[in-house]
Write an enzyme that holds these catalytic residues in place. Structure first.
Site, PDB file in Angstrom:
ATOM      1  N   CYS A 163      24.397  -4.608  23.785  1.00 36.89           N
ATOM      2  CA  CYS A 163      24.147  -5.806  24.414  1.00 36.89           C
ATOM      3  C   CYS A 163      25.248  -6.768  24.907  1.00 36.89           C
ATOM      4  CB  CYS A 163      23.467  -6.657  23.278  1.00 36.89           C
ATOM      5  SG  CYS A 163      21.577  -5.859  23.157  1.00 36.89           S
ATOM      6  N   HIS A 303      25.673 -15.387  20.686  1.00 36.21           N
ATOM      7  CA  HIS A 303      24.677 -14.339  21.019  1.00 36.21           C
ATOM      8  C   HIS A 303      23.228 -14.572  20.581  1.00 36.21           C
ATOM      9  CE1 HIS A 303      24.093 -10.332  21.943  1.00 36.21           C
ATOM     10  NE2 HIS A 303      23.420  -9.755  20.630  1.00 36.21           N
ATOM     11  N   GLU A 314      26.662 -14.214  12.807  1.00 31.56           N
ATOM     12  CA  GLU A 314      27.564 -14.897  13.743  1.00 31.56           C
ATOM     13  C   GLU A 314      27.861 -16.275  13.563  1.00 31.56           C
ATOM     14  OE1 GLU A 314      27.382 -15.941  18.683  1.00 31.56           O
ATOM     15  OE2 GLU A 314      25.593 -15.333  17.659  1.00 31.56           O
ATOM     16  N   LYS A 335      18.927 -17.590  24.809  1.00 29.61           N
ATOM     17  CA  LYS A 335      17.897 -16.777  24.503  1.00 29.61           C
ATOM     18  C   LYS A 335      16.415 -17.149  24.067  1.00 29.61           C
ATOM     19  CE  LYS A 335      21.113 -12.900  23.969  1.00 29.61           C
ATOM     20  NZ  LYS A 335      22.396 -13.665  23.853  1.00 29.61           N
ATOM     21  N   HIS A 340      16.245 -11.702  25.556  1.00 33.26           N
ATOM     22  CA  HIS A 340      17.269 -11.160  25.375  1.00 33.26           C
ATOM     23  C   HIS A 340      17.493  -9.973  26.530  1.00 33.26           C
ATOM     24  CE1 HIS A 340      20.760  -9.295  24.127  1.00 33.26           C
ATOM     25  NE2 HIS A 340      20.492  -8.881  22.862  1.00 33.26           N
ATOM     26  N   PHE A 401      24.700  -3.417  19.460  1.00 28.45           N
ATOM     27  CA  PHE A 401      24.529  -2.287  18.643  1.00 28.45           C
ATOM     28  C   PHE A 401      26.014  -1.309  18.576  1.00 28.45           C
ATOM     29  CE2 PHE A 401      19.481  -2.195  18.531  1.00 28.45           C
ATOM     30  CZ  PHE A 401      19.919  -3.452  17.648  1.00 28.45           C
TER      31      PHE A 401
END
Length: 413
Positions: A163, A303, A314, A335, A340, A401
């Site tokens: 991502c 994010h 985060e 998002k 996403h 990831f």
């Protein structure tokens, strides 16, 4: 090193298939979620997503391009076409080797691969594969097809960092221009992940929300009851250009890119470091490269996917860099509206950062009913309605990831 500016933008998204529509809907807090229509999802734990609506590839692609490309490549070609037209650079005054394409995608042609494997099984394992199976599904075909369409012969490749892929692509494009290896780069990212295997895989690892009874409120970063991300599709494109070249041709300049960085958590396949150490380090590296202090950042697009663990990790990184009560900062987790886009997320969120700089408006975060008590009250998350605010510097965070952390910083000129 050479300075780099943004001179064009293009987008395909759940909120609109051109930049102005996308921006208008984001500022208005429009929600892109809806029932999955790509396949029959009735037996799946998650039956909703943020799909692209009313997508007509024939606006920018010819029949052969459509036939020979996976949907993620069609999104790339479509967004790139808008961005290239927006930039208006003239190839007659450039060598084809002065222009390259660096594109991000985490999954590539997932849908193509699934369809071909299904056909193989249904045909009792007779090897009757489409001759375009490999070129349609390999992730580097998006920049390859863009380069073929327009005749760009500079460097061309795909970044794959889950991502964080689009932000990684933008960073690489920035650095190639800085080093004098290109004058113009088409960059960004795209994803078409709303497929049976992708939905099934993410739900089985409990990464996605399964709030089917109230899907319109499922993407809710920082909310106390969040339970996973909402998958989305689409892509975004930026034209990065060497500053002197852009000035010399009288280009419209949206902003300058002044900082970027990457770090790796080196911790877990899917979970980020709980204290956000590596993400904070990346943010500080980008600030250092840009010659900025944390208080210089006016807008942060995090994010913030709406996962219970990821959002808080985060936030720990943000607290480490900006403190518990940053005075000048505004944060919006977009998002909550777009869902996403995985490998395309960093590109569409870069466009939101750039439009915030251009317009002096910060889009909102929607769907938060009760803020997670672990988030300090002094963290300035913009809720429900857009905020009018001068944005001189905007930071965009993307994490993936594998522990990938990619940061970019945009500057108003």
């Amino acid at each position: 090193m050479k300075r780099v500016v943004v001179t064009g933008m293009g987008v395909v998204s759940p909120l609109g298939n051109d930049v102005e529509t996308f921006w208008k809907n984001a500022v208005s807090g429009i929600n892109g979620v809806g029932p999955i229509t790509r396949f029959d999802a009735s037996k799946f734990k998650t039956r909703f997503a943020c799909e692209v609506k009313d997508f007509d590839p024939t606006i920018h692609l010819d029949r052969i391009e459509i036939k020979r490309s996976d949907l993620f490549t069609q999104y790339a070609l479509y967004a790139a076409a808008e961005a290239i037209a927006d930039s208006g650079f003239d190839m007659n005054s450039l060598s084809p080797y002065d222009v390259g394409v660096i594109w991000g995608s985490g999954q590539g042609g997932m849908e193509t691969l699934e369809v071909e494997i299904k056909d193989y099984v249904e045909n009792k394992y007779q090897p009757r594969f489409n001759p375009f199976l490999i070129p349609k599904f390999i992730a580097n075909m998006a920049p390859g097809m863009i380069a073929i369409k327009y005749g760009y012969r500079g460097m061309s490749f795909t970044t794959v960092s889950a991502c964080a892929s689009a932000n990684t692509a933008i960073m690489d494009a920035l650095n190639y221009i800085r080093l004098g290896k290109a004058k113009i780069m088409v960059t960004g990212g795209s994803e078409a992940p709303i497929t049976e295997a992708s939905i099934g895989g993410f739900t089985s690892m409990k990464a996605m929300s399964s709030q089917n009874d109230n899907a319109e409120e499922a993407s809710k970063p920082y909310d106390a009851d969040r339970n996973g991300f909402v998958i989305a599709e689409g892509g975004g494109a930026l034209i990065l250009e060497e500053y002197e070249h852009a000035i010399g041709r009288g280009a419209k300049i949206y902003c300058e890119i002044v900082g970027s960085s990457m770090t790796t958590d080196a911790y877990h396949m899917t979970s980020p470091l709980e204290n956000g150490e590596a993400a904070a380090y990346a943010m500080n590296l980008a600030l250092k490269e840009a010659g900025l202090k944390p208080e210089d950042i006016d807008y942060l697009n995090p994010h913030a996917t709406s996962t219970p663990v990821g959002d808080l990790c985060e936030m720990e990184a943000i607290r480490t860099v900006f403190g518990d009560n940053p005075e000048s900062l505004a944060i919006s987790a977009t998002k909550s509206m777009t869902g996403h886009l995985l490998g395309g997320a960093g590109a569409v969120e870069s466009i939101l950062c750039i439009k915030a700089i251009e317009t002096g408006v910060v889009p909102p975060t929607i769907n938060i009913k009760q803020l997670d008590e672990k988030i300090p009250a002094g963290i300035p998350i913009i809720l429900d309605k857009a905020l009018e605010k001068e944005v001189r510097f905007a930071m965009n965070n993307s994490f993936g990831f594998g522990g990938h952390n990619a940061i970019t910083i945009f500057k108003k000129l």
